[in-house]
Every structure is written in structure tokens, then in C-alpha cells.
Design an enzyme around this catalytic site. Structure first.
Site, PDB file in Angstrom:
ATOM      1  N   ASP A  22       9.589  10.945 -78.056  1.00  0.00           N
ATOM      2  CA  ASP A  22      10.522   9.805 -77.994  1.00  0.00           C
ATOM      3  C   ASP A  22      10.196   9.056 -76.701  1.00  0.00           C
ATOM      4  O   ASP A  22       9.452   9.561 -75.850  1.00  0.00           O
ATOM      5  CB  ASP A  22      11.969  10.331 -77.964  1.00  0.00           C
ATOM      6  CG  ASP A  22      13.001   9.209 -77.817  1.00  0.00           C
ATOM      7  OD1 ASP A  22      12.822   8.140 -78.424  1.00  0.00           O
ATOM      8  OD2 ASP A  22      13.982   9.395 -77.068  1.00  0.00           O
ATOM      9  N   SER A  23      10.800   7.889 -76.545  1.00  0.00           N
ATOM     10  CA  SER A  23      10.640   7.154 -75.287  1.00  0.00           C
ATOM     11  C   SER A  23      11.275   7.917 -74.124  1.00  0.00           C
ATOM     12  O   SER A  23      10.978   7.643 -72.973  1.00  0.00           O
ATOM     13  CB  SER A  23      11.324   5.794 -75.407  1.00  0.00           C
ATOM     14  OG  SER A  23      12.711   6.005 -75.627  1.00  0.00           O
ATOM     15  N   TYR A  54      11.899   1.790 -74.767  1.00  0.00           N
ATOM     16  CA  TYR A  54      10.981   1.047 -75.631  1.00  0.00           C
ATOM     17  C   TYR A  54      11.670  -0.196 -76.213  1.00  0.00           C
ATOM     18  O   TYR A  54      11.030  -1.191 -76.492  1.00  0.00           O
ATOM     19  CB  TYR A  54      10.547   1.906 -76.825  1.00  0.00           C
ATOM     20  CG  TYR A  54       9.534   2.997 -76.562  1.00  0.00           C
ATOM     21  CD1 TYR A  54       8.946   3.193 -75.310  1.00  0.00           C
ATOM     22  CD2 TYR A  54       9.142   3.835 -77.606  1.00  0.00           C
ATOM     23  CE1 TYR A  54       8.011   4.208 -75.119  1.00  0.00           C
ATOM     24  CE2 TYR A  54       8.204   4.840 -77.420  1.00  0.00           C
ATOM     25  CZ  TYR A  54       7.649   5.032 -76.183  1.00  0.00           C
ATOM     26  OH  TYR A  54       6.730   6.026 -76.012  1.00  0.00           O
ATOM     27  N   GLY A  55      12.965  -0.075 -76.437  1.00  0.00           N
ATOM     28  CA  GLY A  55      13.693  -1.052 -77.265  1.00  0.00           C
ATOM     29  C   GLY A  55      13.659  -2.484 -76.780  1.00  0.00           C
ATOM     30  O   GLY A  55      13.875  -3.410 -77.558  1.00  0.00           O
ATOM     31  N   CYS A  85      11.927   8.706 -82.607  1.00  0.00           N
ATOM     32  CA  CYS A  85      12.322   7.434 -81.994  1.00  0.00           C
ATOM     33  C   CYS A  85      12.261   6.365 -83.064  1.00  0.00           C
ATOM     34  O   CYS A  85      11.177   6.049 -83.570  1.00  0.00           O
ATOM     35  CB  CYS A  85      11.359   7.102 -80.856  1.00  0.00           C
ATOM     36  SG  CYS A  85      11.635   5.485 -80.123  1.00  0.00           S
ATOM     37  N   ASN A  86      13.410   5.805 -83.418  1.00  0.00           N
ATOM     38  CA  ASN A  86      13.437   4.778 -84.463  1.00  0.00           C
ATOM     39  C   ASN A  86      12.611   3.560 -84.074  1.00  0.00           C
ATOM     40  O   ASN A  86      11.951   2.954 -84.914  1.00  0.00           O
ATOM     41  CB  ASN A  86      14.884   4.324 -84.703  1.00  0.00           C
ATOM     42  CG  ASN A  86      15.749   5.424 -85.267  1.00  0.00           C
ATOM     43  OD1 ASN A  86      15.903   5.550 -86.473  1.00  0.00           O
ATOM     44  ND2 ASN A  86      16.329   6.248 -84.403  1.00  0.00           N
ATOM     45  N   THR A  87      12.661   3.206 -82.791  1.00  0.00           N
ATOM     46  CA  THR A  87      11.956   2.006 -82.334  1.00  0.00           C
ATOM     47  C   THR A  87      10.451   2.186 -82.515  1.00  0.00           C
ATOM     48  O   THR A  87       9.756   1.293 -83.015  1.00  0.00           O
ATOM     49  CB  THR A  87      12.286   1.737 -80.850  1.00  0.00           C
ATOM     50  OG1 THR A  87      13.704   1.805 -80.681  1.00  0.00           O
ATOM     51  CG2 THR A  87      11.790   0.383 -80.412  1.00  0.00           C
ATOM     52  N   GLU A 163      19.962   8.404 -70.775  1.00  0.00           N
ATOM     53  CA  GLU A 163      18.885   8.794 -69.851  1.00  0.00           C
ATOM     54  C   GLU A 163      19.458   9.266 -68.508  1.00  0.00           C
ATOM     55  O   GLU A 163      18.837  10.036 -67.803  1.00  0.00           O
ATOM     56  CB  GLU A 163      17.925   7.619 -69.621  1.00  0.00           C
ATOM     57  CG  GLU A 163      17.021   7.318 -70.807  1.00  0.00           C
ATOM     58  CD  GLU A 163      16.033   8.430 -71.144  1.00  0.00           C
ATOM     59  OE1 GLU A 163      15.426   8.975 -70.207  1.00  0.00           O
ATOM     60  OE2 GLU A 163      15.885   8.759 -72.341  1.00  0.00           O
ATOM     61  N   CYS A 195      19.388   4.978 -83.395  1.00  0.00           N
ATOM     62  CA  CYS A 195      18.571   5.259 -82.211  1.00  0.00           C
ATOM     63  C   CYS A 195      18.863   6.710 -81.859  1.00  0.00           C
ATOM     64  O   CYS A 195      20.030   7.131 -81.862  1.00  0.00           O
ATOM     65  CB  CYS A 195      18.971   4.335 -81.063  1.00  0.00           C
ATOM     66  SG  CYS A 195      18.292   4.831 -79.462  1.00  0.00           S
ATOM     67  N   THR A 196      17.826   7.479 -81.568  1.00  0.00           N
ATOM     68  CA  THR A 196      18.023   8.923 -81.403  1.00  0.00           C
ATOM     69  C   THR A 196      18.782   9.288 -80.123  1.00  0.00           C
ATOM     70  O   THR A 196      19.206  10.437 -79.970  1.00  0.00           O
ATOM     71  CB  THR A 196      16.667   9.652 -81.433  1.00  0.00           C
ATOM     72  OG1 THR A 196      15.797   9.072 -80.448  1.00  0.00           O
ATOM     73  CG2 THR A 196      16.025   9.538 -82.803  1.00  0.00           C
ATOM     74  N   HIS A 197      18.957   8.330 -79.238  1.00  0.00           N
ATOM     75  CA  HIS A 197      19.798   8.593 -78.068  1.00  0.00           C
ATOM     76  C   HIS A 197      21.290   8.661 -78.438  1.00  0.00           C
ATOM     77  O   HIS A 197      22.072   9.332 -77.778  1.00  0.00           O
ATOM     78  CB  HIS A 197      19.614   7.499 -77.012  1.00  0.00           C
ATOM     79  CG  HIS A 197      18.342   7.609 -76.215  1.00  0.00           C
ATOM     80  ND1 HIS A 197      17.102   7.345 -76.751  1.00  0.00           N
ATOM     81  CD2 HIS A 197      18.141   7.958 -74.924  1.00  0.00           C
ATOM     82  CE1 HIS A 197      16.175   7.515 -75.812  1.00  0.00           C
ATOM     83  NE2 HIS A 197      16.778   7.889 -74.693  1.00  0.00           N
TER      84      HIS A 197
HETATM   85  N1  DGL Z   1      15.426   6.706 -78.861  1.00  0.00           N
HETATM   86  C1  DGL Z   1      14.770   5.521 -79.289  1.00  0.00           C
HETATM   87  C2  DGL Z   1      15.133   5.135 -80.702  1.00  0.00           C
HETATM   88  O1  DGL Z   1      15.435   5.980 -81.512  1.00  0.00           O
HETATM   89  C3  DGL Z   1      14.705   4.296 -78.459  1.00  0.00           C
HETATM   90  C4  DGL Z   1      15.103   4.255 -77.088  1.00  0.00           C
HETATM   91  C5  DGL Z   1      14.441   3.180 -76.286  1.00  0.00           C
HETATM   92  O2  DGL Z   1      14.811   2.004 -76.378  1.00  0.00           O
HETATM   93  O3  DGL Z   1      13.568   3.575 -75.543  1.00  0.00           O
HETATM   94  O4  DGL Z   1      15.089   3.988 -81.040  1.00  0.00           O
END
Ligand code: DGL
Length: 272
Positions: A22-23, A54-55, A85-87, A163, A195-197
Site C-alpha cells: 500500500d502507499s 498516493y491519492g 490500495c484502491n488508488t 498515517e 480506501c484501505t486506510h
Molecule cells: N490506502 C490507499 C487506498 O486504498 C490510498 C492512500 C493514499 O492516498 O496514499 O486508496
């Protein structure tokens, strides 16, 4: 008498482990589901925190990071790569699949199950800016959303909360309310954690949305897909190891991983 011992090739460090990335630390919500489904597997997790979030970054940057981390995992000898990570999925899963022979299992926003569950006909999708703007999400909405309203909501700042392990408190609550309240006001009864966060903010999201609202996290579906893809190539016995790496600040990431995963986790540095 001379004896010649050819130098053996160094063995891959993580031969036959499952790579997950993931990011940052958000993918731990997916790693948790994989660990529960596959207790015997060795797992290698990469938090690309040196390049997170990443987003809000360009597609080119997200693709380059996905390929770099994917390649590192492949070099270590993993047997599958999970994009937690969905992004990264919506921007770069296709590129990664083109660049590796390994099975790639990738999380994506759970729009299909949300549409099947909604009673009001209104679904909210909480995700990063890149995810809500992506062609993949537009395609999922077109494919499954007929006759429903799908409200795509970018949630800037939420990734940073996780984070920094700021999961509770007035500041966190205010930032969550800002994006949840308008969705509920428009009648959404089902919210996709895209988003996995966000599963780490689940309790507060649920409280703010109300008990009548269903939250959907596809992490367990990802773990099931991994089991399906790996078929007979799974360790069904014993307890596998879990190893953590980051391209970011090891001390900071260690602190958050210990909080989200448990004190036993040790995070190692991965050159950025
Ligand atoms: N956890 C990531 C997701 O599922 C993205 C987080 C990010 O923006 O870095 O999209």
C-alpha cells in the site's frame, strides 16, 4: 587437490511468501484479513510511506511506484502480489499485470455489493481523489449503478489521520463528519470504504453515519480471491511469518504499525 564448489545462487529471501503493499499503513486492514484467512502463509508487507499519500499524486507517479514496489516484491521471490490500495489498483493494476508473470490480486471499491444492499437506492463511496476521479470507478458505477444514485466523495486528510495514528479525538471527528454528513443527508444508507486506510476509522465513521448505515470493506473478499487464485499453492499448516518494510521514516512507521498491528511487528527500511 583442488575442490571446486560453485557459489550457490543466493536464495530469494521470501521465497513463496505473499507480497502485499500500500502507499502506507492502510493496507494493514487487508493484511489482517489475509492473515486470518491464511494463517500458514509467510507475508511480506511494504508500506511505500516515502511516497504517500498516493491519492493526490499524478497517475504517472502512482504507476511508477506500483511497478517499483511490485518489482521489488517479485525479486524477493514472492508467489503473488496483493495491491492493498484502491488508488494503486484503479490507476496502475493493469500496468503491473502487464509487467509481471505473478498473480496480482487487487482491492477495488466495493460498489457492486453496495448497490445490491442499498434500500434507499443511494450509495456513498468514500475514497481518495484519484480513486473517485478514475475511469475504473466510472466504469464500476456504469456497470452496477443503474437506477441508483452513487455519490463519489473524496476525503482529503483522512489518510494522513491514519498515517499518524490519529484515530480518535475532536480533530479527527470533525474531519470525518465533514464528508460523511452530506452523504447521509442525501439519503445514503450504504457507504463503501473505498480506501484501505478508512477501516481503521470505522468506529467513528459508523457512529457519525448512524447505526442504520451499512459500511462495506472488501478486505475479506480480497483474501478469498487470493485463496482462489493460489489454489493448491498454499501452506495450510503452521504459522507463517509477517515481515514489514517501508520506504518512509522507519521510526515513525514502526510506531504506527505497532499501534495498528501489534507490538510484535518490526519494520525494516527499504531503500526509497
Ligand atoms: N490506502 C490507499 C487506498 O486504498 C490510498 C492512500 C493514499 O492516498 O496514499 O486508496
Amino acid at each position: 587437490m583442488s575442490t571446486h564448489h560453485p557459489t550457490p545462487e543466493p536464495l530469494p529471501v521470501f521465497d513463496h511468501a505473499i507480497g502485499v503493499f500500500d502507499s502506507g499503513v492502510g493496507g494493514l486492514s487487508v493484511l489482517r484479513a489475509i492473515r486470518e484467512a491464511l494463517p500458514g502463509e509467510d507475508l511480506v508487507y511494504v508500506a511505500d510511506s516515502g511516497h504517500a499519500p498516493y491519492g493526490d499524486q499524478s497517475e504517472a507517479h502512482i504507476t511508477q511506484r506500483t511497478l517499483t514496489v511490485g518489482q521489488w516484491l517479485a525479486q524477493q521471490g514472492v508467489k503473488a502480489i496483493t495491491i492493498a490500495c484502491n488508488t494503486a489498483t484503479v490507476v496502475a493494476a493493469r500496468s503491473l499485470r502487464e509487467h509481471t508473470h505473478l498473480p496480482v490480486v487487487a482491492i477495488e471499491p466495493a460498489i457492486k455489493p453496495a448497490v445490491a444492499l442499498t434500500r434507499t437506492g443511494v450509495v456513498g463511496v468514500l475514497a481518495t481523489r484519484q480513486t473517485v476521479q478514475s475511469e475504473s470507478v466510472a466504469r464500476l458505477c456504469a456497470q452496477y449503478g443503474e437506477g441508483k444514485r452513487i455519490l463519489l466523495q473524496a476525503c482529503p486528510g483522512w489518510v494522513e489521520l491514519v498515517e499518524q495514528a490519529n484515530l480518535h479525538g475532536p480533530h479527527t471527528e470533525a474531519l470525518l463528519r465533514q464528508f460523511i454528513a452530506p452523504l447521509v443527508a442525501q439519503g445514503a444508507d450504504t457507504l463503501v470504504l473505498g480506501c484501505t486506510h478508512y477501516p481503521f476509522l470505522r468506529d467513528t465513521i459508523q457512529r457519525l453515519a448512524g447505526e442504520g448505515v451499512t459500511l462495506i470493506d472488501p478486505a475479506e473478499a480480497v483474501a478469498r480471491e487470493l485463496v482462489r487464485r493460489l489454489g493448491n499453492n498454499l501452506h495450510t499448516q503452521g504459522h507463517g511469518s509477517t515481515r514489514f518494510f517501508t520506504t518512509g521514516d522507519v521510526v515513525q512507521v514502526q510506531r504506527v504499525v505497532a499501534h495498528l498491528w501489534g507490538d510484535s511487528a518490526t519494520v525494516h527500511a527499504l531503500p526509497s
